[in-house]
Motif scaffolding. Structure first.
Motif, PDB file in Angstrom:
ATOM      1  N   VAL A 142      54.171 -10.452  65.655  1.00  0.00           N
ATOM      2  CA  VAL A 142      53.402 -11.311  66.573  1.00  0.00           C
ATOM      3  C   VAL A 142      52.696 -10.480  67.636  1.00  0.00           C
ATOM      4  O   VAL A 142      51.604 -10.842  68.076  1.00  0.00           O
ATOM      5  CB  VAL A 142      54.262 -12.442  67.197  1.00  0.00           C
ATOM      6  N   MET A 143      53.290  -9.361  68.029  1.00  0.00           N
ATOM      7  CA  MET A 143      52.640  -8.461  68.976  1.00  0.00           C
ATOM      8  C   MET A 143      51.331  -7.937  68.390  1.00  0.00           C
ATOM      9  O   MET A 143      50.320  -7.812  69.095  1.00  0.00           O
ATOM     10  CB  MET A 143      53.559  -7.288  69.321  1.00  0.00           C
ATOM     11  N   ALA A 144      51.331  -7.660  67.099  1.00  0.00           N
ATOM     12  CA  ALA A 144      50.153  -7.093  66.435  1.00  0.00           C
ATOM     13  C   ALA A 144      48.933  -8.004  66.536  1.00  0.00           C
ATOM     14  O   ALA A 144      47.798  -7.515  66.560  1.00  0.00           O
ATOM     15  CB  ALA A 144      50.474  -6.789  64.976  1.00  0.00           C
ATOM     16  N   GLU A 145      49.147  -9.317  66.619  1.00  0.00           N
ATOM     17  CA  GLU A 145      48.014 -10.232  66.727  1.00  0.00           C
ATOM     18  C   GLU A 145      47.244 -10.014  68.036  1.00  0.00           C
ATOM     19  O   GLU A 145      46.019 -10.002  68.037  1.00  0.00           O
ATOM     20  CB  GLU A 145      48.474 -11.678  66.599  1.00  0.00           C
ATOM     21  N   GLY A 146      47.947  -9.858  69.130  1.00  0.00           N
ATOM     22  CA  GLY A 146      47.284  -9.579  70.402  1.00  0.00           C
ATOM     23  C   GLY A 146      46.639  -8.204  70.411  1.00  0.00           C
ATOM     24  O   GLY A 146      45.549  -8.020  70.971  1.00  0.00           O
TER      25      GLY A 146
END
Length: 192
Positions: A142-146
């Protein structure tokens, strides 16, 4: 503030989605469960942690959900709450918390904001995984999306963390320490 597990059990994640208001309760409950020993949250809410942390995480969720900058897996099992560039902070007075907690939030916010860059950036405000889903690398997912959105905008990403263990985990994900603070709690500001 963020929590990424370094133990790997299952690297296959369910679909990552942009959170909607319908995800609020599960996300808030998961974040409260993820941070009971976090130094920042214990500084902010030394008493009645579950209730005050729920108000805090609920406020952060509400502030960002309509900006489509909250990514989640499995409706809240892992969540990244990002602040896009030119976001505006809500004063602690607007969060339903006791006056002493709001004062500690002001102290914390003032210290962090003084250390943040002046140019635009994407800010990873919260990264948390429910303990029942820890070790699956869903936090990184989910961090990768930002991070993807920051890269699309040609902007850096910034976060702060309050534990040496997380500093090393974030370094392993490509972040670098750009500033260390000692008060009101030890913090590392990191950039990617």
């Amino acid at each position: 503030m963020g929590r990424v597990s370094s133990t790997v059990r299952d690297v296959t994640a369910p679909e990552i989605t942009v959170a909607t208001p319908a995800d609020r309760r599960r996300i808030v409950d998961s974040l409260v469960a993820a941070f009971p020993a976090d130094p920042v949250l214990r500084f902010l809410f030394p008493e009645d942690y579950p209730r005050h942390a729920a108000a805090f995480f609920g406020h952060l969720f509400d502030k960002r959900v309509n900006r489509e900058s909250v990514w989640t897996i499995d409706g809240g099992a892992a969540t990244a709450i990002w602040e896009p560039p030119s976001g505006s902070d809500t004063p602690p007075e607007e969060i339903d918390l006791p006056a002493d907690a709001r004062a500690r939030m002001r102290e914390y916010d003032d210290a962090v904001h003084a250390a943040l860059p002046r140019e635009p950036f994407w800010y990873l405000g919260v990264l948390g995984t429910h303990p029942a889903s820890a070790g699956r690398r869903w936090g990184r997912a989910v961090m990768a999306e930002g991070l993807r959105r920051a890269a699309e905008d040609g902007l850096p990403a910034i976060l702060e963390t309050s534990t040496p263990k997380n500093v090393e985990i974030y370094r392993g994900a490509g972040w670098e320490v750009v500033c260390e603070l000692s008060a009101p709690v030890p913090l590392w500001i990191m950039k990617q």
